[in-house]
Design a protein around this motif. Structure first.
Motif, PDB file in Angstrom:
ATOM      1  N   PHE A 149       0.825  -1.207   0.000  1.00 26.95           N
ATOM      2  CA  PHE A 149       0.000   0.000   0.000  1.00 26.95           C
ATOM      3  C   PHE A 149       0.863   1.264   0.000  1.00 26.95           C
ATOM      4  O   PHE A 149       0.353   2.361   0.211  1.00 26.95           O
ATOM      5  N   ASP A 151       3.508   4.212  -1.597  1.00 27.89           N
ATOM      6  CA  ASP A 151       3.420   5.064  -2.786  1.00 27.89           C
ATOM      7  C   ASP A 151       4.014   4.380  -4.006  1.00 27.89           C
ATOM      8  O   ASP A 151       3.461   4.463  -5.112  1.00 27.89           O
ATOM      9  N   THR A 154       1.661   1.698  -5.273  1.00 27.86           N
ATOM     10  CA  THR A 154       0.552   2.336  -5.983  1.00 27.86           C
ATOM     11  C   THR A 154       0.992   2.757  -7.376  1.00 27.86           C
ATOM     12  O   THR A 154       0.260   2.555  -8.361  1.00 27.86           O
ATOM     13  N   ARG A 158      -0.567   1.182 -10.872  1.00 30.26           N
ATOM     14  CA  ARG A 158      -1.156   2.085 -11.864  1.00 30.26           C
ATOM     15  C   ARG A 158      -0.453   1.945 -13.210  1.00 30.26           C
ATOM     16  O   ARG A 158      -1.106   1.930 -14.264  1.00 30.26           O
ATOM     17  N   ARG A 164      -6.246  -2.402  -7.589  1.00 34.40           N
ATOM     18  CA  ARG A 164      -6.065  -2.765  -6.177  1.00 34.40           C
ATOM     19  C   ARG A 164      -7.420  -3.188  -5.598  1.00 34.40           C
ATOM     20  O   ARG A 164      -8.408  -2.471  -5.687  1.00 34.40           O
ATOM     21  N   VAL A 178      -6.735   3.418  -1.680  1.00 38.77           N
ATOM     22  CA  VAL A 178      -6.213   4.286  -2.742  1.00 38.77           C
ATOM     23  C   VAL A 178      -6.348   3.514  -4.057  1.00 38.77           C
ATOM     24  O   VAL A 178      -5.672   2.497  -4.253  1.00 38.77           O
ATOM     25  N   THR A 180      -6.074   2.283  -7.984  1.00 34.86           N
ATOM     26  CA  THR A 180      -4.959   2.264  -8.933  1.00 34.86           C
ATOM     27  C   THR A 180      -5.419   2.228 -10.383  1.00 34.86           C
ATOM     28  O   THR A 180      -4.616   2.437 -11.287  1.00 34.86           O
TER      29      THR A 180
END
Length: 252
Positions: A149, A151, A154, A158, A164, A178, A180
């Motif tokens: 999880f 940065d 992520t 992406r 996710r 968050v 993706t």
């Protein structure tokens, strides 16, 4: 194999076993899968995580369901856990030869990492690129170590267009979800008792409303109930499907 574009949320269960209490919502005739697929639009195959299935088994499953039915298949633990996503060319080729028999009905691959496996940048980049090149369908990832999880995790998800997973409970997740990708993949394991507990009607109604919002925004939405141990997944899925369809289910 291309991603399915579907206006309605895709709601189903981890497996197609139909408990007695829910049997009246399904046709009486046919195999368990045929009966299940007459009402619910998707299923998540978890057994592939534990053992391989023969290509003709996947082919038979694909032939048993309607044209617009879709399967999500969990990537084997031999790849994600035992090999830790490294040096997996032979394992991946075997898996592709099996699950490829679903053809266009393969809607998604589910990757679940073990709780003790931390995120490794280059390993993840290489791994998801191989999945994309081999299968070409939607990919969803349920990371269960806090580093999945981060940065950088992520960013990689992406970059590789990996969705996710929104999980309940969310193992390892240190904060809010968050996203993706623009797609949604929800896995509901049951709470408070994981794999066993049913969700309250209030929770299911709120979930259905949320799924409808995402679907109306043009997102591909998968919602899978994994609280199968006591037979709660199918009733919960039917409740959400009814709510998303304005109270109407396909005729049993």
């Amino acid at each position: 194999m291309k991603k399915q574009s579907n206006a309605a949320p895709l709601i189903g269960c981890a497996g197609w076993n139909i408990p007695k209490e829910a049997a009246g919502s399904f046709p009486e005739a046919g195999s368990h899968l045929e009966r299940y697929a007459a009402v619910l639009p998707v299923v998540e195959i978890n057994s592939s995580f534990y053992k391989p299935h023969r290509p003709h088994t996947y082919a038979r499953w694909a032939e048993s369901v309607p044209e617009d039915f879709r399967f999500s298949v969990k990537v084997p633990r031999s790849i994600t856990h035992d090999a830790a996503m490294r040096d997996i060319d032979d394992l991946l080729a075997r898996f592709a030869g099996e699950v490829g028999e679903l053809k266009h009905k393969l809607g998604c691959l589910l990757v679940q990492s073990p709780p003790k496996l931390g995120f490794h940048d280059q390993t993840a980049r290489d791994f998801f690129l191989k999945l994309e090149d081999t299968f070409g369908c939607m990919m969803a990832c349920e990371g269960r170590h806090p580093s999945w999880f981060s940065d950088i995790a992520t960013e990689v998800l992406r970059e590789r267009k990996v969705t996710r997973v929104i999980a309940d409970p969310a193992a390892g997740q240190p904060g809010p979800h968050v996203p993706t990708t623009n797609d949604i993949y929800v896995r509901l394991h049951g709470a408070p008792r994981i794999y066993y507990s049913s969700y309250s009607q209030e929770y299911l109604d709120a979930l259905a409303a949320d799924l409808d919002v995402h679907s109306a925004a043009g997102r591909q939405v998968w919602c899978i109930f994994d609280n199968t141990a006591a037979g709660e997944a199918v009733p919960n899925a039917l409740d959400v499907l009814r709510a998303c369809k304005g109270g109407v289910l396909p005729a049993a």
